[in-house]
Scaffold this motif. Structure first.
Motif, PDB file in Angstrom:
ATOM      1  N   ARG A  41      67.612  63.630  19.996  1.00 59.27           N
ATOM      2  CA  ARG A  41      67.334  62.182  20.013  1.00 59.27           C
ATOM      3  C   ARG A  41      66.614  61.855  21.690  1.00 59.27           C
ATOM      4  O   ARG A  41      67.319  62.648  22.513  1.00 59.27           O
ATOM      5  N   ALA A  42      66.224  60.585  21.933  1.00 60.78           N
ATOM      6  CA  ALA A  42      65.669  60.151  23.222  1.00 60.78           C
ATOM      7  C   ALA A  42      66.772  59.220  23.565  1.00 60.78           C
ATOM      8  O   ALA A  42      67.497  58.785  22.821  1.00 60.78           O
ATOM      9  N   GLY A  43      66.957  59.408  25.162  1.00 59.60           N
ATOM     10  CA  GLY A  43      67.720  58.577  25.450  1.00 59.60           C
ATOM     11  C   GLY A  43      68.904  60.117  25.680  1.00 59.60           C
ATOM     12  O   GLY A  43      70.167  59.178  25.872  1.00 59.60           O
ATOM     13  N   TYR A  44      69.553  60.751  25.327  1.00 60.30           N
ATOM     14  CA  TYR A  44      70.933  61.567  25.468  1.00 60.30           C
ATOM     15  C   TYR A  44      70.743  62.098  26.870  1.00 60.30           C
ATOM     16  O   TYR A  44      70.286  62.376  27.439  1.00 60.30           O
ATOM     17  N   LYS A  45      72.363  62.050  26.867  1.00 60.68           N
ATOM     18  CA  LYS A  45      72.654  62.190  28.135  1.00 60.68           C
ATOM     19  C   LYS A  45      73.833  63.384  28.347  1.00 60.68           C
ATOM     20  O   LYS A  45      74.581  63.075  27.270  1.00 60.68           O
ATOM     21  N   SER A  46      74.609  64.299  28.594  1.00 61.32           N
ATOM     22  CA  SER A  46      75.410  65.189  28.650  1.00 61.32           C
ATOM     23  C   SER A  46      76.455  64.692  29.570  1.00 61.32           C
ATOM     24  O   SER A  46      75.749  64.424  30.675  1.00 61.32           O
ATOM     25  N   LYS A  47      77.238  64.592  29.423  1.00 56.18           N
ATOM     26  CA  LYS A  47      78.029  64.637  30.204  1.00 56.18           C
ATOM     27  C   LYS A  47      78.350  65.431  31.166  1.00 56.18           C
ATOM     28  O   LYS A  47      78.147  67.034  30.463  1.00 56.18           O
ATOM     29  N   ARG A  48      78.361  65.157  32.321  1.00 56.43           N
ATOM     30  CA  ARG A  48      78.918  66.237  33.709  1.00 56.43           C
ATOM     31  C   ARG A  48      80.087  67.333  33.181  1.00 56.43           C
ATOM     32  O   ARG A  48      81.014  66.296  33.406  1.00 56.43           O
ATOM     33  N   GLY A  49      80.099  68.605  33.151  1.00 58.06           N
ATOM     34  CA  GLY A  49      80.560  69.589  32.935  1.00 58.06           C
ATOM     35  C   GLY A  49      81.329  69.221  31.218  1.00 58.06           C
ATOM     36  O   GLY A  49      82.194  70.670  31.587  1.00 58.06           O
ATOM     37  N   HIS A  50      80.765  68.840  30.869  1.00 59.27           N
ATOM     38  CA  HIS A  50      81.183  69.078  29.051  1.00 59.27           C
ATOM     39  C   HIS A  50      80.610  70.357  28.470  1.00 59.27           C
ATOM     40  O   HIS A  50      79.594  71.219  28.605  1.00 59.27           O
ATOM     41  N   GLU A  51      81.261  70.629  27.847  1.00 55.71           N
ATOM     42  CA  GLU A  51      81.730  72.190  27.802  1.00 55.71           C
ATOM     43  C   GLU A  51      81.123  72.780  26.273  1.00 55.71           C
ATOM     44  O   GLU A  51      81.407  73.541  25.483  1.00 55.71           O
ATOM     45  N   GLY A  52      80.614  71.884  25.756  1.00 56.49           N
ATOM     46  CA  GLY A  52      80.209  71.757  23.662  1.00 56.49           C
ATOM     47  C   GLY A  52      81.854  71.844  23.200  1.00 56.49           C
ATOM     48  O   GLY A  52      81.422  72.435  22.373  1.00 56.49           O
ATOM     49  N   GLY A  53      82.876  71.347  23.551  1.00 60.60           N
ATOM     50  CA  GLY A  53      84.274  70.997  22.377  1.00 60.60           C
ATOM     51  C   GLY A  53      85.189  72.179  23.033  1.00 60.60           C
ATOM     52  O   GLY A  53      85.817  72.079  22.273  1.00 60.60           O
ATOM     53  N   GLN A  54      84.167  73.183  23.474  1.00 56.93           N
ATOM     54  CA  GLN A  54      85.185  74.055  24.329  1.00 56.93           C
ATOM     55  C   GLN A  54      86.400  73.704  25.387  1.00 56.93           C
ATOM     56  O   GLN A  54      86.070  72.341  25.639  1.00 56.93           O
ATOM     57  N   THR A  55      87.316  74.556  25.608  1.00 54.30           N
ATOM     58  CA  THR A  55      88.296  73.590  26.195  1.00 54.30           C
ATOM     59  C   THR A  55      88.052  73.899  27.851  1.00 54.30           C
ATOM     60  O   THR A  55      86.726  75.023  28.295  1.00 54.30           O
ATOM     61  N   PRO A  56      87.406  72.579  28.958  1.00 53.25           N
ATOM     62  CA  PRO A  56      86.474  72.521  29.616  1.00 53.25           C
ATOM     63  C   PRO A  56      87.394  73.515  30.957  1.00 53.25           C
ATOM     64  O   PRO A  56      88.593  73.673  30.828  1.00 53.25           O
ATOM     65  N   ILE A  57      86.848  73.820  31.543  1.00 55.39           N
ATOM     66  CA  ILE A  57      87.362  74.942  32.886  1.00 55.39           C
ATOM     67  C   ILE A  57      88.735  73.841  34.030  1.00 55.39           C
ATOM     68  O   ILE A  57      89.791  74.509  34.155  1.00 55.39           O
ATOM     69  N   GLN A  58      88.586  72.775  34.118  1.00 57.97           N
ATOM     70  CA  GLN A  58      89.432  71.850  35.283  1.00 57.97           C
ATOM     71  C   GLN A  58      90.581  72.583  33.723  1.00 57.97           C
ATOM     72  O   GLN A  58      91.452  71.525  34.396  1.00 57.97           O
ATOM     73  N   ARG A  59      90.455  72.245  32.830  1.00 57.29           N
ATOM     74  CA  ARG A  59      91.796  72.526  31.590  1.00 57.29           C
ATOM     75  C   ARG A  59      92.462  73.469  31.422  1.00 57.29           C
ATOM     76  O   ARG A  59      93.419  74.114  30.636  1.00 57.29           O
ATOM     77  N   ARG A  60      91.526  74.929  31.705  1.00 57.40           N
ATOM     78  CA  ARG A  60      91.998  75.974  31.135  1.00 57.40           C
ATOM     79  C   ARG A  60      92.625  76.676  32.770  1.00 57.40           C
ATOM     80  O   ARG A  60      93.658  77.382  32.423  1.00 57.40           O
ATOM     81  N   LEU A  61      92.391  76.532  33.730  1.00 56.07           N
ATOM     82  CA  LEU A  61      92.645  76.651  35.288  1.00 56.07           C
ATOM     83  C   LEU A  61      94.247  76.277  35.292  1.00 56.07           C
ATOM     84  O   LEU A  61      94.193  74.724  34.723  1.00 56.07           O
TER      85      LEU A  61
END
Length: 149
Positions: A41-61
């Motif tokens: 879609r037009a206007g789509y923006k991904s959040k910085r650091g978003h990993e598509g449902g995978q547990t983010p690195i700041q929560r894994r470490l």
């Protein structure tokens, strides 16, 4: 070779991919964005650091250590440095102003004196902090160790 016959290397210049300009372009229909979903879609923006449902690195470490908000960083000088600067600048008083004047420490740095090395002669010292051994070593030779605020 002259300016008028300069050419880019063969294969380095490609024509722009014109997307969404009809089926004949090869990039029509979904305009290279795949089928459906927010990313198409037009206007789509991904959040910085978003990993598509995978547990983010700041929560894994794991969380490690502690950073104090009240930490005071000191520029450190040893007793041997005091002797060196006292002879170099031919003075018996080594203080923060002298060191700033000769650009040995920055204007907002705090100074701490440590007891590495030895004093050769009487030196009066003005600093923000002293180690116990450094203070006794300065005073043993008849110098003064004054603590600045």
């Amino acid at each position: 070779m002259n300016l008028h016959n300069l050419r880019p290397a063969k294969g380095s210049v490609k024509s722009e991919k014109r997307i969404g300009r009809g089926e004949g372009s090869g990039h029509g229909g979904t305009a290279t964005k795949g089928n459906k979903g927010a990313q198409s879609r037009a206007g789509y923006k991904s959040k910085r650091g978003h990993e598509g449902g995978q547990t983010p690195i700041q929560r894994r470490l794991p969380k490690r250590g502690f950073k104090s908000l009240n930490r005071v960083e000191y520029m450190v000088l040893n007793l041997s440095d005091l002797t060196h600067y006292a002879t170099k600048f031919s003075t018996d008083t080594v203080d923060v102003e002298l060191l700033r004047q000769h650009r040995l420490i920055s204007k907002d740095a705090k100074l701490k004196i440590l007891a590495n090395g030895a004093l050769a002669s009487k030196v009066n010292v003005k600093a923000h902090a002293f180690s116990e051994k450094a203070k006794t070593a300065v005073e043993a030779l008849g110098g003064t160790a004054e603590i600045l605020k």
